[in-house]
Enzyme design. Structure first.
Site, PDB file in Angstrom:
ATOM      1  N   ASP A   1       0.859  -1.122   0.089  1.00 18.49           N
ATOM      2  CA  ASP A   1      -0.010   0.041   0.100  1.00 18.49           C
ATOM      3  C   ASP A   1       0.800   1.225  -0.158  1.00 18.49           C
ATOM      4  O   ASP A   1       1.961   1.219   0.713  1.00 18.49           O
ATOM      5  CB  ASP A   1      -0.789  -0.036   1.165  1.00 18.49           C
ATOM      6  CG  ASP A   1      -1.854   0.835   1.118  1.00 18.49           C
ATOM      7  OD1 ASP A   1      -3.258   0.587   0.854  1.00 18.49           O
ATOM      8  OD2 ASP A   1      -1.738   2.298   1.176  1.00 18.49           O
ATOM      9  N   ILE A   2       0.390   2.223  -0.910  1.00 18.80           N
ATOM     10  CA  ILE A   2       1.128   3.232  -0.973  1.00 18.80           C
ATOM     11  C   ILE A   2       1.295   4.334   0.341  1.00 18.80           C
ATOM     12  O   ILE A   2       2.257   5.159   0.436  1.00 18.80           O
ATOM     13  CB  ILE A   2       0.709   4.308  -2.048  1.00 18.80           C
ATOM     14  CG1 ILE A   2       1.854   5.304  -2.610  1.00 18.80           C
ATOM     15  CG2 ILE A   2      -0.455   5.116  -1.625  1.00 18.80           C
ATOM     16  CD1 ILE A   2       1.601   5.873  -4.062  1.00 18.80           C
TER      17      ILE A   2
ATOM     18  N   ASN B   1     -12.964  -3.267   2.499  1.00 20.80           N
ATOM     19  CA  ASN B   1     -13.979  -2.232   2.648  1.00 20.80           C
ATOM     20  C   ASN B   1     -14.811  -2.296   1.253  1.00 20.80           C
ATOM     21  O   ASN B   1     -14.417  -2.515   0.138  1.00 20.80           O
ATOM     22  CB  ASN B   1     -13.230  -0.876   2.510  1.00 20.80           C
ATOM     23  CG  ASN B   1     -12.640  -0.742   3.889  1.00 20.80           C
ATOM     24  OD1 ASN B   1     -12.765  -1.213   4.826  1.00 20.80           O
ATOM     25  ND2 ASN B   1     -11.074   0.035   3.515  1.00 20.80           N
TER      26      ASN B   1
ATOM     27  N   GLU C   1     -12.467   3.271  -1.190  1.00 23.97           N
ATOM     28  CA  GLU C   1     -12.150   4.502  -1.988  1.00 23.97           C
ATOM     29  C   GLU C   1     -11.533   3.914  -3.548  1.00 23.97           C
ATOM     30  O   GLU C   1     -11.719   4.840  -4.397  1.00 23.97           O
ATOM     31  CB  GLU C   1     -10.883   5.082  -1.339  1.00 23.97           C
ATOM     32  CG  GLU C   1     -11.233   5.695   0.030  1.00 23.97           C
ATOM     33  CD  GLU C   1      -9.949   6.832   0.460  1.00 23.97           C
ATOM     34  OE1 GLU C   1     -10.523   7.753   0.920  1.00 23.97           O
ATOM     35  OE2 GLU C   1      -9.014   6.300   0.409  1.00 23.97           O
ATOM     36  N   VAL C   2     -11.140   2.889  -3.665  1.00 27.12           N
ATOM     37  CA  VAL C   2     -10.845   2.346  -4.947  1.00 27.12           C
ATOM     38  C   VAL C   2     -11.831   1.352  -5.476  1.00 27.12           C
ATOM     39  O   VAL C   2     -11.951   0.320  -4.834  1.00 27.12           O
ATOM     40  CB  VAL C   2      -9.164   1.947  -4.924  1.00 27.12           C
ATOM     41  CG1 VAL C   2      -8.849   1.466  -6.503  1.00 27.12           C
ATOM     42  CG2 VAL C   2      -8.197   2.805  -4.581  1.00 27.12           C
TER      43      VAL C   2
ATOM     44  N   HIS D   1     -10.059  -5.143  -3.341  1.00 28.98           N
ATOM     45  CA  HIS D   1      -8.846  -5.168  -2.819  1.00 28.98           C
ATOM     46  C   HIS D   1      -9.039  -5.745  -1.371  1.00 28.98           C
ATOM     47  O   HIS D   1      -9.938  -5.228  -0.543  1.00 28.98           O
ATOM     48  CB  HIS D   1      -7.946  -4.033  -2.840  1.00 28.98           C
ATOM     49  CG  HIS D   1      -8.704  -2.682  -2.534  1.00 28.98           C
ATOM     50  ND1 HIS D   1      -9.500  -2.190  -3.315  1.00 28.98           N
ATOM     51  CD2 HIS D   1      -8.497  -2.076  -1.450  1.00 28.98           C
ATOM     52  CE1 HIS D   1     -10.096  -0.899  -2.645  1.00 28.98           C
ATOM     53  NE2 HIS D   1      -9.247  -0.966  -1.410  1.00 28.98           N
TER      54      HIS D   1
ATOM     55  N   HIS E   1      -7.018  -5.833   2.066  1.00 29.56           N
ATOM     56  CA  HIS E   1      -5.963  -5.364   2.822  1.00 29.56           C
ATOM     57  C   HIS E   1      -5.356  -6.509   3.840  1.00 29.56           C
ATOM     58  O   HIS E   1      -6.020  -7.018   4.365  1.00 29.56           O
ATOM     59  CB  HIS E   1      -6.211  -4.116   3.738  1.00 29.56           C
ATOM     60  CG  HIS E   1      -6.837  -2.932   3.120  1.00 29.56           C
ATOM     61  ND1 HIS E   1      -6.027  -1.852   2.834  1.00 29.56           N
ATOM     62  CD2 HIS E   1      -7.881  -2.538   2.498  1.00 29.56           C
ATOM     63  CE1 HIS E   1      -6.795  -0.812   2.324  1.00 29.56           C
ATOM     64  NE2 HIS E   1      -7.959  -1.356   1.960  1.00 29.56           N
TER      65      HIS E   1
HETATM   66  P1  5GP Z   1      -9.791   1.309   0.381  1.00 30.78           P
HETATM   67  O1  5GP Z   1     -10.198   2.745   1.374  1.00 30.78           O
HETATM   68  O2  5GP Z   1     -10.408   1.457  -1.105  1.00 30.78           O
HETATM   69  O3  5GP Z   1     -10.148   0.181   1.005  1.00 30.78           O
HETATM   70  O4  5GP Z   1      -8.118   1.417   0.149  1.00 30.78           O
HETATM   71  C1  5GP Z   1      -7.520   1.982  -0.918  1.00 30.78           C
HETATM   72  C2  5GP Z   1      -6.078   1.813  -0.542  1.00 30.78           C
HETATM   73  O5  5GP Z   1      -5.390   2.014  -1.676  1.00 30.78           O
HETATM   74  C3  5GP Z   1      -5.766   2.944   0.376  1.00 30.78           C
HETATM   75  O6  5GP Z   1      -5.146   2.341   1.635  1.00 30.78           O
HETATM   76  C4  5GP Z   1      -4.586   3.567  -0.440  1.00 30.78           C
HETATM   77  O7  5GP Z   1      -3.370   3.969   0.436  1.00 30.78           O
HETATM   78  C5  5GP Z   1      -4.034   2.753  -1.548  1.00 30.78           C
HETATM   79  N1  5GP Z   1      -3.793   3.346  -2.737  1.00 30.78           N
HETATM   80  C6  5GP Z   1      -4.302   4.306  -3.338  1.00 30.78           C
HETATM   81  N2  5GP Z   1      -3.613   4.553  -4.490  1.00 30.78           N
HETATM   82  C7  5GP Z   1      -2.755   3.628  -4.470  1.00 30.78           C
HETATM   83  C8  5GP Z   1      -1.577   3.542  -5.504  1.00 30.78           C
HETATM   84  O8  5GP Z   1      -1.549   4.049  -6.408  1.00 30.78           O
HETATM   85  N3  5GP Z   1      -0.723   2.695  -5.052  1.00 30.78           N
HETATM   86  C9  5GP Z   1      -0.770   1.965  -3.977  1.00 30.78           C
HETATM   87  N4  5GP Z   1       0.336   0.824  -3.866  1.00 30.78           N
HETATM   88  N5  5GP Z   1      -1.854   2.155  -3.117  1.00 30.78           N
HETATM   89  C10 5GP Z   1      -2.791   2.961  -3.353  1.00 30.78           C
END
Ligand code: 5GP
Length: 125
Positions: free
Chosen positions: A39-40, A97, A105-106, A110, A112
């Site tokens: 994760d970034i 999530n 958010e994405v 995914h 985690h």
């Molecule tokens: P969500 O809230 O959708 O479950 O988590 C999305 C995750 O994607 C976050 O923890 C965020 O830090 C990670 N993320 C967002 N953009 C990028 C990216 O461009 N590269 C990587 N490696 N992680 C990302």
């Protein structure tokens, strides 16, 4: 901003771009079914995202529409990543999530994978 998990798949989402190699990532595991990368913005000493290679918005979408082979392959990949990272004995946490209340958010499924320290209670109160 959290997404609406009932929307159709958007092939311009950031993880679709990572899967196509258009955006770099720090890969920790890849097989026919899944890609795992750091994760970034890590929230734990180990914070890896595991994503299916297929185009699925969320766990909801995946659990309805993915084939048995995709589901089995993805679940096995998540387990393999944790084993490869040496997390089974100390333990780890998985989190997926979904949608607005899940704060997804994405819009590409995914999971985690968190580890590397005691992670405490499941949710902040
Ligand atoms: P969500 O809230 O959708 O479950 O988590 C999305 C995750 O994607 C976050 O923890 C965020 O830090 C990670 N993320 C967002 N953009 C990028 C990216 O461009 N590269 C990587 N490696 N992680 C990302």
């Amino acid at each position: 901003m959290a997404i609406d998990a009932t929307l159709p798949y958007d092939d311009q989402n950031i993880f679709a771009k990572i899967l196509r190699g258009e955006i770099p990532n720090r890969t920790v595991y890849e097989d026919e079914w899944a890609l795992a990368f750091h994760d970034i913005n890590p929230q734990a000493p180990v914070h890896v995202l595991v994503i299916p290679k297929g185009a699925y918005v969320s766990w909801d979408d995946f659990s309805v529409s993915a084939s048995e082979a995709e589901i089995a392959g993805f679940v096995r990949a998540v387990g393999a990543v944790a084993r490869d990272l040496g997390l089974v004995a100390p333990g780890y946490r998985l989190l997926a999530n979904v949608g607005q209340h899940g704060h997804q958010e994405v819009p590409h499924l995914h999971v985690h994978l968190f580890g590397g320290r005691p992670l405490g209670p499941m949710l902040a109160r």
